[in-house]
Design an enzyme around this catalytic site. Sequence first.
Site, PDB file in Angstrom:
ATOM      1  CB  CYS A   1      52.444  27.054  46.097  1.00 41.35           C
ATOM      2  SG  CYS A   1      53.048  28.391  45.598  1.00 41.35           S
TER       3      CYS A   1
ATOM      4  CE  LYS B   1      47.956  29.350  46.979  1.00 39.63           C
ATOM      5  NZ  LYS B   1      48.317  30.520  45.811  1.00 39.63           N
TER       6      LYS B   1
ATOM      7  CG  ASP C   1      43.145  38.285  38.876  1.00 39.24           C
ATOM      8  OD1 ASP C   1      43.965  38.189  38.239  1.00 39.24           O
ATOM      9  OD2 ASP C   1      42.315  38.922  37.438  1.00 39.24           O
TER      10      ASP C   1
ATOM     11  CG  ASP D   1      52.775  34.714  46.406  1.00 35.19           C
ATOM     12  OD1 ASP D   1      52.566  33.771  46.668  1.00 35.19           O
ATOM     13  OD2 ASP D   1      52.217  35.110  45.000  1.00 35.19           O
TER      14      ASP D   1
ATOM     15  N   GLY E   1      62.275  45.037  54.330  1.00 33.98           N
ATOM     16  CA  GLY E   1      61.550  43.737  54.745  1.00 33.98           C
ATOM     17  C   GLY E   1      60.775  44.115  55.522  1.00 33.98           C
TER      18      GLY E   1
HETATM   19  N1  LIG Z   1      44.364  35.941  53.936  1.00 31.97           N
HETATM   20  C1  LIG Z   1      43.901  36.773  52.645  1.00 31.97           C
HETATM   21  N2  LIG Z   1      43.239  37.877  52.716  1.00 31.97           N
HETATM   22  C2  LIG Z   1      42.586  37.910  51.637  1.00 31.97           C
HETATM   23  N3  LIG Z   1      42.804  37.941  50.218  1.00 31.97           N
HETATM   24  C3  LIG Z   1      43.391  36.634  50.165  1.00 31.97           C
HETATM   25  C4  LIG Z   1      44.017  36.213  51.904  1.00 31.97           C
HETATM   26  N4  LIG Z   1      44.891  35.432  51.446  1.00 31.97           N
HETATM   27  C5  LIG Z   1      44.165  35.094  49.641  1.00 31.97           C
HETATM   28  N5  LIG Z   1      43.636  35.882  49.396  1.00 31.97           N
HETATM   29  C6  LIG Z   1      43.130  36.265  47.753  1.00 31.97           C
HETATM   30  O1  LIG Z   1      42.323  35.079  47.852  1.00 31.97           O
HETATM   31  C7  LIG Z   1      42.859  34.603  46.240  1.00 31.97           C
HETATM   32  C8  LIG Z   1      43.049  33.992  45.736  1.00 31.97           C
HETATM   33  O2  LIG Z   1      44.588  33.935  46.343  1.00 31.97           O
HETATM   34  P1  LIG Z   1      45.668  33.049  45.888  1.00 31.97           P
HETATM   35  O3  LIG Z   1      46.720  32.588  47.019  1.00 31.97           O
HETATM   36  O4  LIG Z   1      45.397  31.647  45.315  1.00 31.97           O
HETATM   37  O5  LIG Z   1      46.295  33.443  44.607  1.00 31.97           O
HETATM   38  P2  LIG Z   1      47.436  34.130  44.497  1.00 31.97           P
HETATM   39  O6  LIG Z   1      48.346  35.445  44.685  1.00 31.97           O
HETATM   40  O7  LIG Z   1      47.830  34.371  42.867  1.00 31.97           O
HETATM   41  O8  LIG Z   1      48.082  32.938  43.713  1.00 31.97           O
HETATM   42  P3  LIG Z   1      49.926  32.661  43.685  1.00 31.97           P
HETATM   43  O9  LIG Z   1      50.199  33.191  44.238  1.00 31.97           O
HETATM   44  O10 LIG Z   1      50.491  31.143  44.841  1.00 31.97           O
HETATM   45  O11 LIG Z   1      49.973  32.679  41.860  1.00 31.97           O
HETATM   46  C9  LIG Z   1      43.505  36.612  45.452  1.00 31.97           C
HETATM   47  O12 LIG Z   1      43.422  37.562  45.122  1.00 31.97           O
HETATM   48  C10 LIG Z   1      44.406  36.584  47.073  1.00 31.97           C
HETATM   49  O13 LIG Z   1      44.372  38.050  46.763  1.00 31.97           O
END
Ligand SMILES: Nc1ncnc2c1ncn2[C@@H]1O[C@H](COP(=O)(O)OP(=O)(O)OP(=O)(O)O)[C@@H](O)[C@H]1O
Length: 339
Positions: free
Chosen positions: A20, A23, A59, A77, A148
């Site tokens: 992570c 990211k 979220d 993820d 997948g």
């Molecule tokens: N390419 C993208 N397009 C649209 N929304 C995105 C994109 N990348 C991330 N997000 C959104 O941004 C927000 C923050 O992303 P983040 O990856 O931190 O969340 P997360 O999935 O909880 O992370 P983690 O998997 O590390 O717990 C989330 O609501 C996620 O869905």
Amino acid sequence: MIDPVIERPRLTRYARGGGCACKIPPGELEQLVAQVSNRVGPAVDPVAPLLVGLDGGGDDAAVVELDEQRALVTTADFFSPVVDDPYDWGRIAAANALSDVYAMGGRPLTAVNLLGWPRESLPMELAAEVLAGGASVAHSAGCHVAGGHSVDDAEPKYGMSVVGLVDPHRMLRADAAKPGLPLTLTKPLGIGVLNTMHKATGVVFAEAVDTMATLNRDASAAAVATGVRAATDVTGFGLLGHLHKLARASEVTAVIDRSAVPFLDDARAAAEDGHVSGGSRRNLEWVTPHVDFGGTGELDRLLLADAQTSGGLLVVGELPGYPIIGETTGFSGHSIIIR
Ligand SMILES: Nc1ncnc2c1ncn2[C@@H]1O[C@H](COP(=O)(O)OP(=O)(O)OP(=O)(O)O)[C@@H](O)[C@H]1O
Ligand SMILES: [Mg+2]
């Protein structure tokens, strides 16, 4: 790139970042998502109502309502290797992908693999081990792995897209925290610095691997059972990054007792030796304007912002058996106060 003892390729050497920590930094991600939302409106005549989307910084997963009792949770993820062992990397990536369903208070139903593989430089047998590790963890969660998508890639990447079910009335939301509640953290921090040290030295930290491969299922079920309303999982943006997002979305302040925050053994020593990822430094930079650090020194700040991979749940409420690290109050000018 070959481990001299076991004569297998060291997977972490095939990627620039890892887990992570690779990211896109939180500030850049929010700008990117906002640009798209500003250009393109919401779904036209949606088939099902959206209960949780990108409002307020997003979220852990998207949620749509199916009926009064059931809502569908979707999340994806994937990341580059955090550990050299392919089976362990698979287990960790699956536990991490499933975690966003647990962070919403849901239960995962099905997952599909997302695989990027440098077929010319790494044997496909290793990819099979990665997928087997992932399937073993998903199956232990009662979640089918039933498909997948796989591409030839410059760096190895692995993860899952997961669909789960949640009771919409008992969902755990990042924007539902109230003042006057304890904050509980269900896994120790320090995963990021130990992974960074593993990548640099090859030393294996078994406790960190076990922590990352552990499902957040039990903590999530306990939170839902005790009527908790707000939670998130602590991953790439670190405790401070994810806590800031939760506090900001809920318009509360989180007061953290630094001495109550649990860390894995060796984490502080690894940080003192300089094994702090660029991602963790960017996390700290991003949250700093929103945090009253009090007398917290630089090393402690970095450890609290350390980018976790497959970290624990940060729960607004008390969970028997897990440490309380602070409490929420009404918003008092900072998202986070550290004492
Ligand atoms: N390419 C993208 N397009 C649209 N929304 C995105 C994109 N990348 C991330 N997000 C959104 O941004 C927000 C923050 O992303 P983040 O990856 O931190 O969340 P997360 O999935 O909880 O992370 P983690 O998997 O590390 O717990 C989330 O609501 C996620 O869905
Ligand atoms: Mg999350």
